[in-house]
Scaffold this motif. Structure first.
Motif, short mmCIF file in Angstrom:
data_model
loop_
_atom_site.label_atom_id
_atom_site.label_comp_id
_atom_site.label_asym_id
_atom_site.label_seq_id
_atom_site.Cartn_x
_atom_site.Cartn_y
_atom_site.Cartn_z
N ILE A 71 0.94 -1.19 0.04
CA ILE A 71 -0.03 0.05 -0.07
C ILE A 71 0.80 1.36 0.01
CG2 ILE A 71 -1.76 1.13 1.10
CD1 ILE A 71 -2.12 -1.53 2.87
N ARG A 72 0.40 2.27 -0.79
CA ARG A 72 1.36 3.44 -0.95
C ARG A 72 0.27 4.81 -0.76
NH1 ARG A 72 4.59 4.27 -6.58
NH2 ARG A 72 2.71 3.73 -7.98
N ILE A 73 0.61 5.58 0.11
CA ILE A 73 0.08 7.00 -0.05
C ILE A 73 0.81 7.97 -0.60
CG2 ILE A 73 -1.12 8.64 1.42
CD1 ILE A 73 -1.11 6.49 3.78
N TYR A 74 0.23 8.67 -1.73
CA TYR A 74 0.88 9.33 -2.36
C TYR A 74 0.05 10.73 -2.68
CZ TYR A 74 -0.95 7.14 -6.51
OH TYR A 74 -1.70 6.81 -7.67
N GLU A 75 0.81 11.82 -3.51
CA GLU A 75 0.24 12.89 -3.84
C GLU A 75 0.54 12.67 -5.35
OE1 GLU A 75 0.58 17.82 -3.74
OE2 GLU A 75 2.24 16.48 -3.68
N GLY A 76 -0.96 12.91 -6.12
CA GLY A 76 -0.91 12.85 -7.76
C GLY A 76 -2.18 12.42 -8.11
N THR A 77 -2.23 11.58 -9.06
CA THR A 77 -3.38 11.01 -9.48
C THR A 77 -3.31 9.55 -9.71
OG1 THR A 77 -2.71 11.06 -12.02
CG2 THR A 77 -3.54 13.13 -11.02
N PRO A 78 -4.38 8.77 -10.05
CA PRO A 78 -4.21 7.19 -10.31
C PRO A 78 -3.28 6.84 -11.41
CG PRO A 78 -6.45 7.93 -10.27
CD PRO A 78 -5.84 9.14 -10.15
N LYS A 79 -2.91 7.80 -12.32
CA LYS A 79 -2.04 7.62 -13.34
C LYS A 79 -0.60 8.29 -13.37
CE LYS A 79 -5.48 6.60 -16.80
NZ LYS A 79 -5.39 5.02 -16.80
N ARG A 80 -0.48 9.12 -12.20
CA ARG A 80 0.53 9.96 -12.06
C ARG A 80 1.01 10.03 -10.61
NH1 ARG A 80 -1.16 14.60 -13.30
NH2 ARG A 80 -0.81 15.49 -11.24
N VAL A 81 2.19 9.65 -10.17
CA VAL A 81 2.76 9.99 -8.71
C VAL A 81 3.63 11.08 -8.78
CG1 VAL A 81 3.97 8.83 -7.01
CG2 VAL A 81 2.70 7.46 -8.54
N ASN A 82 3.23 12.19 -8.09
CA ASN A 82 4.18 13.40 -7.61
C ASN A 82 5.34 12.91 -6.67
OD1 ASN A 82 2.90 14.46 -9.74
ND2 ASN A 82 1.33 15.69 -8.48
N GLU A 83 4.50 12.54 -5.50
CA GLU A 83 5.42 12.55 -4.22
C GLU A 83 4.94 11.41 -3.54
OE1 GLU A 83 7.40 14.57 -0.29
OE2 GLU A 83 5.90 15.95 -1.88
N ILE A 84 5.58 10.25 -3.43
CA ILE A 84 5.29 8.93 -2.46
C ILE A 84 5.37 9.39 -1.02
CG2 ILE A 84 5.76 6.77 -1.78
CD1 ILE A 84 6.48 5.90 -4.42
N PHE A 85 4.20 9.52 -0.12
CA PHE A 85 4.46 10.03 1.19
C PHE A 85 4.35 8.81 2.33
CE2 PHE A 85 1.64 11.29 4.96
CZ PHE A 85 2.68 12.50 5.26
N ALA A 86 4.02 7.84 2.05
CA ALA A 86 4.41 6.56 2.94
C ALA A 86 3.96 5.38 2.09
CB ALA A 86 3.22 6.57 4.27
N THR A 87 4.63 4.25 2.69
CA THR A 87 4.38 2.79 2.19
C THR A 87 4.15 1.95 3.25
OG1 THR A 87 6.59 2.42 1.90
CG2 THR A 87 5.76 3.43 0.13
N TYR A 88 3.53 0.92 2.92
CA TYR A 88 3.11 -0.27 3.92
C TYR A 88 3.30 -1.42 3.20
CZ TYR A 88 1.42 -2.85 7.92
OH TYR A 88 1.56 -3.43 9.03
N ASP A 89 4.27 -2.39 3.49
CA ASP A 89 4.21 -3.89 2.93
C ASP A 89 3.46 -4.78 3.70
OD1 ASP A 89 5.11 -6.24 1.75
OD2 ASP A 89 7.36 -5.68 1.98
N ILE A 90 2.55 -5.38 2.88
CA ILE A 90 1.41 -6.27 3.58
C ILE A 90 2.12 -7.70 3.43
CG2 ILE A 90 -0.73 -7.43 3.46
CD1 ILE A 90 -1.52 -4.72 1.92
N ALA A 91 2.48 -7.95 2.27
CA ALA A 91 3.06 -9.38 1.99
C ALA A 91 4.03 -9.98 2.91
CB ALA A 91 3.65 -9.62 0.53
N HIS A 92 4.99 -9.14 3.37
CA HIS A 92 5.97 -9.51 4.28
C HIS A 92 5.85 -9.38 5.64
CE1 HIS A 92 7.98 -9.05 0.45
NE2 HIS A 92 8.47 -10.03 0.65
N ASP A 93 4.41 -9.23 5.97
CA ASP A 93 4.24 -9.23 7.39
C ASP A 93 3.42 -10.39 7.99
OD1 ASP A 93 2.85 -8.68 9.98
OD2 ASP A 93 2.60 -6.65 9.60
N ALA A 94 3.97 -11.18 8.72
CA ALA A 94 3.44 -12.57 8.96
C ALA A 94 2.02 -12.51 9.39
CB ALA A 94 4.66 -13.22 9.97
#
Length: 204
Positions: free
Chosen positions: A135-158
């Motif tokens: 998951i990532r939270i970013y500024e932009g649009t669904p087709k354009r990422v201006n600045e990624i604000f935060a990320t969260y990795d689901i798959a590697h969380d047991a």
């Protein structure tokens, strides 16, 4: 630099230049499950249908609106869903989000004080079997990422193994300012309606 979110972390919505975010995109990226052939020979891909959804609540924890694959826009038009992805990345991680929900804080109904994001595995596929999901939270649009604000990795969380739904996080108002609480908690729910009720009971 993007923040790697931890469960329970609370953050203010401030860009790298110090200004406040006026709108955000919450994007989810995931991959299809690789199935090994009989006796270990060959493999095939199994489509994965994860559903990102968004529930809006007032200050009394009353549900105001829900945005999901069956309702792509909130009544006030402030929340928009990019549409349902039924498969995930079939050819490996392409680095693009499969579903994106856009949230415009300035257009939100003033009564809305909590905006919760949840994720459900539509076919009941265990999060622990999905090769990658983030998951990532970013500024932009669904087709354009201006600045990624935060990320969260689901798959590697047991802690997500054995589960098919989760509460991703909640945007909330405090002192007239929007902030974000990274919940990152799996739930025992099977359907969106159940997950929304869990948010209402346990996380607001």
């Amino acid at each position: 630099m993007a923040i790697n979110l931890q469960k329970g972390q609370r953050i203010s919505l401030e860009k790298s230049n110090g200004s406040k975010l006026q709108s955000v995109c919450v994007g989810i990226n995931w991959g299809a499950i690789e199935k090994k052939g009989i006796f270990g020979f060959g493999s095939s891909k199994e489509a994965v249908d994860l559903d990102a959804s968004c529930a809006l609540f007032d200050e009394n924890k009353k549900l105001v609106d829900v945005v999901y694959f069956g309702n792509l826009k909130s009544k006030d038009q402030a929340v928009r869903h990019s549409g349902d992805d039924l498969t995930g990345d079939m050819g490996g991680d392409d680095g693009l989000d499969n579903e994106v929900i856009t949230l415009d804080f300035g257009s939100l109904n003033p009564a809305v004080k909590h905006v919760a994001f949840v994720l459900n595995s539509f076919r009941g596929q265990d999060f622990g079997t999905i090769p990658f999901a983030s998951i990532r939270i970013y500024e932009g649009t669904p087709k354009r990422v201006n600045e990624i604000f935060a990320t969260y990795d689901i798959a590697h969380d047991a802690s997500f193994r054995g589960h098919v739904s989760m509460v991703m996080g909640i945007f909330y108002v405090k002192n007239d300012e929007w902030k974000f609480n990274a919940i990152g908690e799996p739930t025992t729910d099977r359907k969106l309606e159940e997950t929304v009720n869990t948010v209402m009971r346990n996380f607001l």
